[in-house]
Design a protein around this motif. Structure first.
Motif, PDB file in Angstrom:
ATOM      1  N   UNK A  60       3.082  -4.445  -6.514  1.00  0.00           N
ATOM      2  CA  UNK A  60       2.253  -4.540  -5.307  1.00  0.00           C
ATOM      3  C   UNK A  60       1.528  -5.881  -5.255  1.00  0.00           C
ATOM      4  N   UNK A  61       1.024  -6.330  -6.412  1.00  0.00           N
ATOM      5  CA  UNK A  61       0.337  -7.623  -6.450  1.00  0.00           C
ATOM      6  C   UNK A  61       1.261  -8.778  -6.120  1.00  0.00           C
ATOM      7  N   UNK A  62       2.502  -8.717  -6.624  1.00  0.00           N
ATOM      8  CA  UNK A  62       3.461  -9.789  -6.345  1.00  0.00           C
ATOM      9  C   UNK A  62       3.848  -9.798  -4.868  1.00  0.00           C
ATOM     10  N   UNK A  63       4.041  -8.586  -4.296  1.00  0.00           N
ATOM     11  CA  UNK A  63       4.416  -8.507  -2.874  1.00  0.00           C
ATOM     12  C   UNK A  63       3.333  -9.130  -2.001  1.00  0.00           C
ATOM     13  N   UNK A  64       2.071  -8.754  -2.256  1.00  0.00           N
ATOM     14  CA  UNK A  64       0.982  -9.305  -1.453  1.00  0.00           C
ATOM     15  C   UNK A  64       0.816 -10.795  -1.730  1.00  0.00           C
ATOM     16  N   UNK A  65       0.975 -11.194  -3.001  1.00  0.00           N
ATOM     17  CA  UNK A  65       0.847 -12.610  -3.337  1.00  0.00           C
ATOM     18  C   UNK A  65       1.866 -13.462  -2.601  1.00  0.00           C
ATOM     19  N   UNK A  66       3.121 -13.013  -2.595  1.00  0.00           N
ATOM     20  CA  UNK A  66       4.154 -13.761  -1.872  1.00  0.00           C
ATOM     21  C   UNK A  66       3.927 -13.692  -0.364  1.00  0.00           C
ATOM     22  N   UNK A  67       3.388 -12.552   0.100  1.00  0.00           N
ATOM     23  CA  UNK A  67       3.098 -12.432   1.525  1.00  0.00           C
ATOM     24  C   UNK A  67       2.027 -13.403   1.979  1.00  0.00           C
ATOM     25  N   UNK A  68       1.005 -13.604   1.131  1.00  0.00           N
ATOM     26  CA  UNK A  68      -0.041 -14.573   1.471  1.00  0.00           C
ATOM     27  C   UNK A  68       0.551 -15.979   1.567  1.00  0.00           C
ATOM     28  N   UNK A 100       0.824  -1.211   0.000  1.00  0.00           N
ATOM     29  CA  UNK A 100       0.000   0.000   0.000  1.00  0.00           C
ATOM     30  C   UNK A 100       0.858   1.261   0.000  1.00  0.00           C
ATOM     31  N   UNK A 101       1.975   1.244   0.713  1.00  0.00           N
ATOM     32  CA  UNK A 101       2.889   2.386   0.664  1.00  0.00           C
ATOM     33  C   UNK A 101       3.413   2.593  -0.753  1.00  0.00           C
ATOM     34  N   UNK A 102       3.714   1.504  -1.420  1.00  0.00           N
ATOM     35  CA  UNK A 102       4.186   1.587  -2.804  1.00  0.00           C
ATOM     36  C   UNK A 102       3.113   2.184  -3.710  1.00  0.00           C
ATOM     37  N   UNK A 103       1.867   1.796  -3.493  1.00  0.00           N
ATOM     38  CA  UNK A 103       0.774   2.263  -4.349  1.00  0.00           C
ATOM     39  C   UNK A 103       0.414   3.729  -4.103  1.00  0.00           C
ATOM     40  N   UNK A 104       0.610   4.207  -2.875  1.00  0.00           N
ATOM     41  CA  UNK A 104       0.136   5.548  -2.534  1.00  0.00           C
ATOM     42  C   UNK A 104       1.246   6.578  -2.361  1.00  0.00           C
ATOM     43  N   UNK A 105       2.505   6.164  -2.460  1.00  0.00           N
ATOM     44  CA  UNK A 105       3.600   7.127  -2.379  1.00  0.00           C
ATOM     45  C   UNK A 105       4.529   7.038  -3.586  1.00  0.00           C
ATOM     46  N   UNK A 106       4.116   6.289  -4.593  1.00  0.00           N
ATOM     47  CA  UNK A 106       4.855   6.193  -5.845  1.00  0.00           C
ATOM     48  C   UNK A 106       3.896   6.422  -7.003  1.00  0.00           C
ATOM     49  N   UNK A 107       4.413   6.849  -8.154  1.00  0.00           N
ATOM     50  CA  UNK A 107       3.532   6.948  -9.323  1.00  0.00           C
ATOM     51  C   UNK A 107       2.906   5.589  -9.622  1.00  0.00           C
ATOM     52  N   UNK A 108       1.618   5.575  -9.840  1.00  0.00           N
ATOM     53  CA  UNK A 108       0.889   4.310  -9.986  1.00  0.00           C
ATOM     54  C   UNK A 108       0.987   3.808 -11.427  1.00  0.00           C
ATOM     55  N   UNK A 109       2.173   3.329 -11.775  1.00  0.00           N
ATOM     56  CA  UNK A 109       2.426   2.801 -13.116  1.00  0.00           C
ATOM     57  C   UNK A 109       2.043   1.318 -13.155  1.00  0.00           C
ATOM     58  N   UNK A 110       1.943   0.727 -14.356  1.00  0.00           N
ATOM     59  CA  UNK A 110       1.672  -0.721 -14.435  1.00  0.00           C
ATOM     60  C   UNK A 110       2.694  -1.559 -13.674  1.00  0.00           C
ATOM     61  N   UNK A 111       3.960  -1.124 -13.694  1.00  0.00           N
ATOM     62  CA  UNK A 111       4.992  -1.877 -12.975  1.00  0.00           C
ATOM     63  C   UNK A 111       4.756  -1.829 -11.465  1.00  0.00           C
TER      64      UNK A 111
END
Length: 371
Positions: free
Chosen positions: A112-120, A96-107
């Protein structure tokens, strides 16, 4: 080593899906519109969203594990369980920090999806390591499929939820996120076998399934509800009132003055009947108790009007009040006599040779008479 057969409790499985959906909705709702808020407000909202989403991942996992029915009794180590919950909250917070404090590019969305996926995945297998009295056995295919599925599904969830921050996308993102957590858990369980082991030394305090059944489900709902209410009350800034243009004053329709309607005739009583005189033909009116006498055509007549009513009903241009007891038609005044502080109007009428003019009315009477 005997592989244990297992089944699932349908109601607890359904409850785990509900927990995942509610947690997803709470977290994604708390982060809506953060770009319009201050840095401190964004950090607060992200912290609450990370706890809601990460806690929801953990809660879904353990509610589903409560639905796992083995032929033996099993428990969870409290220390390992706590670590798995903290891992889930931490990785969601980073995403979430990455999504809200960085430009929201496709990368960034994919990252963010990979980080949460690996976290799960990490949370799931750390939590499974806390099993006591039985041991999970993992297949490489099950682990690989769970990792790929978790990353892909979470990337899709963030792509939908953050592609356009509308209510519709948040709802769709909630479904994707809840489904991702739910599917990944059962894919990982599908690739897992369980074997019974003898009781070993305690690593930490044990948490029984009965306690988890009450605590995990209730705490998840209460936590999400509290965060939603808190987010609405303290995080969401007050919306400024829209500036409205000052209303253009509308010209009120000009009302024509209502001309007072005066009586054209004056009633008098005679021979048991009510007769009328034209108002202009009456020379004077004198108060007589609650009634009046009118003087017209050289005679005196009884009128049911009081002197006050006569003054109200008759045109002041025709009748002038000379005294509190008299109304006079100036057209019938033959002469005016000025005394010291008052005056007299000489009428030369039978029974009314003269009419007194009081000091208070002297000036007005003289103006009417032109003297």
């Amino acid at each position: 080593m005997q592989i244990l057969d297992y089944t699932h409790n349908f109601w607890l499985v359904a409850a785990s899906l509900c927990v995942a959906m509610i947690a997803g909705f709470t977290g994604l709702s708390l982060t809506q519109g953060l770009s319009k808020r201050s840095v401190n407000q964004r950090k607060l909202a992200i912290s609450m969203a990370a706890i809601a989403l990460g806690g929801g991942i953990w809660s879904m996992h353990f509610v589903a594990m409560l639905g796992l029915q083995l032929p033996i009794q099993f428990y969870f180590d409290a220390t390992v369980t706590l670590i798995s919950a903290l891992v889930a909250i931490l990785v969601v917070g980073i995403a979430l920090l990455l999504l809200h404090f960085r430009p929201r590019t496709p990368a960034v969305l994919a990252g963010a999806g990979i980080i949460v996926g690996l976290g799960i995945i990490a949370m799931h297998y750390i939590g499974m390591a806390g099993l006591q009295l039985c041991r999970p056995l993992y297949s490489p295919g099950g682990i690989t499929l769970a990792v790929i599925g978790s990353c892909v599904l979470n990337m899709a969830a963030f792509w939908i939820a953050y592609g356009q921050r509308s209510h519709r996308n948040i709802l769709l993102g909630t479904v994707c996120f809840g489904s991702a957590v739910f599917i990944v858990h059962f894919v990982a369980i599908w690739g897992t076998s369980f074997v019974a082991i003898g009781a070993e030394g305690d690593v930490g305090p044990m948490i029984g399934k009965e306690v988890l059944a009450i605590g995990v489900v209730l705490s998840s709902f209460v936590l999400c509800a509290a965060f939603l209410l808190t987010g609405i009350s303290f995080v969401t800034p007050a919306q400024p009132k829209p500036e409205t243009e000052a209303p253009v004053p509308q010209e009120l329709p000009v009302k024509k003055p209502v001309e007072p309607k005066f009586a054209r005739q004056i009633p008098y009583e005679q021979d048991g009947r009510t007769h009328f005189f034209d108002a202009n033909s009456v020379a004077a009116i004198r108060a007589e108790g609650h009634y009046t006498h009118i003087y017209a055509q050289g005679r005196r007549y009884f009128c049911v009007w009081s002197i006050t009513e006569a003054e109200r009903r008759l045109d002041p241009a025709t009748f002038t009040k000379t005294h509190r007891s008299y109304l006079v038609n100036p057209a019938f005044v033959e002469s005016f006599e000025r005394l010291k502080d008052n005056g007299i109007c000489h009428m030369n009428l039978p029974g009314l040779p003269r009419v007194p003019v009081s000091r208070a009315r002297l000036k007005a009477v003289r103006e009417v008479l032109g003297v």
